[in-house]
Design a protein around this motif. Structure first.
Motif, PDB file in Angstrom:
ATOM      1  N   SER A   1     -10.623  81.989  96.053  1.00  0.00           N
ATOM      2  CA  SER A   1      -9.600  82.248  97.065  1.00  0.00           C
ATOM      3  C   SER A   1      -8.251  82.491  96.386  1.00  0.00           C
ATOM      4  N   PRO A   2      -7.318  83.155  97.077  1.00  0.00           N
ATOM      5  CA  PRO A   2      -5.981  83.356  96.506  1.00  0.00           C
ATOM      6  C   PRO A   2      -5.304  82.036  96.116  1.00  0.00           C
ATOM      7  N   GLU A   3      -5.512  81.020  96.938  1.00  0.00           N
ATOM      8  CA  GLU A   3      -4.909  79.718  96.644  1.00  0.00           C
ATOM      9  C   GLU A   3      -5.451  79.128  95.347  1.00  0.00           C
ATOM     10  N   GLU A   4      -6.770  79.235  95.162  1.00  0.00           N
ATOM     11  CA  GLU A   4      -7.393  78.719  93.945  1.00  0.00           C
ATOM     12  C   GLU A   4      -6.939  79.510  92.719  1.00  0.00           C
ATOM     13  N   LEU A   5      -6.840  80.825  92.875  1.00  0.00           N
ATOM     14  CA  LEU A   5      -6.399  81.651  91.755  1.00  0.00           C
ATOM     15  C   LEU A   5      -4.963  81.321  91.357  1.00  0.00           C
ATOM     16  N   ARG A   6      -4.101  81.119  92.361  1.00  0.00           N
ATOM     17  CA  ARG A   6      -2.707  80.782  92.048  1.00  0.00           C
ATOM     18  C   ARG A   6      -2.622  79.461  91.296  1.00  0.00           C
ATOM     19  N   ALA A   7      -3.367  78.470  91.758  1.00  0.00           N
ATOM     20  CA  ALA A   7      -3.349  77.160  91.093  1.00  0.00           C
ATOM     21  C   ALA A   7      -3.880  77.268  89.667  1.00  0.00           C
ATOM     22  N   ALA A   8      -4.922  78.070  89.495  1.00  0.00           N
ATOM     23  CA  ALA A   8      -5.498  78.228  88.154  1.00  0.00           C
ATOM     24  C   ALA A   8      -4.542  78.971  87.226  1.00  0.00           C
ATOM     25  N   ILE A   9      -3.828  79.972  87.771  1.00  0.00           N
ATOM     26  CA  ILE A   9      -2.855  80.704  86.960  1.00  0.00           C
ATOM     27  C   ILE A   9      -1.727  79.780  86.526  1.00  0.00           C
ATOM     28  N   VAL A  10      -1.264  78.936  87.448  1.00  0.00           N
ATOM     29  CA  VAL A  10      -0.206  77.973  87.110  1.00  0.00           C
ATOM     30  C   VAL A  10      -0.679  77.044  86.000  1.00  0.00           C
ATOM     31  N   LEU A  11      -1.903  76.578  86.104  1.00  0.00           N
ATOM     32  CA  LEU A  11      -2.461  75.687  85.083  1.00  0.00           C
ATOM     33  C   LEU A  11      -2.467  76.383  83.719  1.00  0.00           C
TER      34      LEU A  11
END
Length: 484
Positions: free
Chosen positions: A155-165
């Motif tokens: 999901s976009p939310e998961e991708l954003r969190a992973a990119i931040v990580l």
């Protein structure tokens, strides 16, 4: 200790003041602070700064809450996880806020209590929480390594969190693709359907200094992009001097963008970039720019590179002199030039202004210092102000009730501060003050001594030996002058 890794006193003071302003200013300030902390720059004493950030968590604006949590993930919250009580009621409709809250929770609490609190708040340990919590949980990190975050159906939310990580340097390698490292996989998200994911992928590239050639968006398609994408393309481009030098025409293009956020982010990208050929375009942009936050971001650029461009320095001097005494913009400029010769000169200008109000009649304050002072410096030259020795005081007149002990204290403190100075001009001023004090103080001595002390301590790192010695001296001087 690397002094450059410590936030200057001016940066701390300006940041705390900014955190008390409107939500938009606070958010930008928190974003800057989080970035500096992540780069390894920290305050010498985090108490006041932490207190100001904790207050930001209680604000109603959810973006401010999120960035305050991000800062605390770097600065630390001293185990005060109760601050999350005002956050969790809002995370249901804000996945990014949830990720920030979970990250801070696992930083401040052991895994067991953290999981219990998530259960209590009815927040499951789904993929989003798993990603955010893995930064500070070894067990969650193991799970993340096994499960990965597939690029094609996350999901976009998961991708954003992973990119931040990944952008924070905490992600396991090959998080998105078992065949490609994160630094090569994430730029592919430049072509994602969701603008917020594209924005985060651009943020990652800017944060990790990814080569501009890895950008998947063609510059000729720039105008058709969503504003939040346009601003990060410019941020990425303007923060790279080599790329900026090849695309100077985009400065003019950016200055005409209808979106304030795009122009401001582009100007922020210039904070750490200077290209000779771009200076005229930046000055033209500043002259025509009517929005204060954008102008202030450009002023940061001028101040940072004033030593490389005479026109920049002239603009900064003009702005500083036109501002009111101790204005927020003066504080911003001082924070940007702290530790430079320009800082010292600007501070002298403000001290002269302050002296007009503080010392309207020198005759009211100069009578205090009339004893004849003799100090013996064994095996030392008086002009170099080195060595030690007992201070002998022979009275001529002592007006205002100044005791010999007070005079001796003042001499010792000025000597101690002077010994800590490396700047030749500042050290010479201290030596002249000592020579004058040992003979007979002239009219304006106290004013000059306070001005000198303010200047040298303002340019020092918070909590340093020089700041501590200067603070003691300032306390003595102000007490003598009746202005404490």
């Amino acid at each position: 200790m690397d002094i450059s890794a410590i936030l200057t006193l001016q940066e701390e003071q300006h940041t705390i003041l900014q955190l008390g302003r409107d939500d938009r200013v606070v958010q930008k300030c928190l974003q800057w602070l989080e970035g500096e902390l992540r780069k390894g720059r920290h305050p010498s004493d985090a108490r006041n700064l932490r207190a100001a950030v904790l207050q930001c968590v209680e604000r109603n604006d959810l973006k401010v809450k999120r960035w305050a949590l991000n800062v605390l993930s770097e600065l630390g919250a001293l185990g005060q996880i109760e601050i999350l009580d005002s956050v969790f009621p809002h995370v249901g409709n804000d996945p990014d806020l949830l990720a920030s809250a979970v990250r801070l929770l696992f930083r401040e609490a052991r895994q067991g209590p953290a999981l219990n609190l998530l259960q209590e708040k009815e927040v499951g340990l789904g993929a989003l929480a798993l990603i955010a919590g893995s930064e500070y949980s070894a067990e969650l990190r193991k799970r993340l390594v096994a499960e990965r975050i597939p690029l094609d159906h996350a999901s976009p939310e998961e991708l954003r969190a992973a990119i931040v990580l990944a952008g924070r340097g905490k992600a396991p390698e090959f998080l998105f693709d078992k065949s490609h490292e994160n630094r090569t996989a994430i730029p592919n998200l430049n072509l994602h359907d969701e603008p917020s994911v594209i924005k985060y992928s651009l943020w990652y590239m800017a944060e990790t200094n990814t080569e501009f050639s890895h950008l998947k968006i063609k510059l000729e398609e720039y105008d058709a992009c969503d504003p939040q994408v346009r601003k990060w393309i410019l941020r990425l481009l303007f923060s790279n001097e080599a790329v900026l030098s090849q695309n100077i025409d985009l400065i003019s293009h950016a200055s005409k963008d209808d979106e304030v956020d795009v122009r401001e982010e582009a100007a922020i990208g210039l904070r750490n970039s200077y290209v000779d050929g771009a200076a005229k375009e930046v000055i033209r942009w500043f002259t025509n720019e009517g929005i204060e936050p954008v102008r202030h971001a450009i002023i940061d650029h001028f101040a940072k590179f004033a030593h490389r461009n005479e026109r920049y320095e002239s603009i900064i001097r003009e702005i500083y002199r036109s501002e009111t005494f101790r204005s927020p913009l003066r504080g911003r400029i001082e924070a940007a030039v702290a530790g430079t010769e320009l800082f010292r000169q600007l501070r002298f200008f403000e001290i002269k202004e302050e002296s007009v109000d503080l010392f309207s009649n020198d005759n009211d304050i100069e009578g205090f210092m009339m004893p004849k002072l003799v100090q013996n410096f064994p095996n030392a030259q008086i002009g170099a102000v080195t060595g030690g020795g007992a201070i002998n005081i022979e009275y001529q007149t002592v007006q205002g009730g100044l005791s010999p002990d007070a005079v001796a204290t003042l001499i010792k403190q000025i000597f101690a501060v002077t010994e800590l100075l490396s700047d030749v001009d500042s050290r010479k001023e201290g030596e002249l003050l000592l020579d004058e004090l040992k003979a007979q103080p002239k009219e304006g001595f106290l004013k000059r001594a306070i001005g000198w002390t303010q200047t040298i301590t303002s340019g020092a790192t918070a909590g340093s030996e020089l700041v501590n010695a200067g603070t003691e001296l300032m306390t003595t001087l102000q007490g003598i002058g009746g202005v404490a």
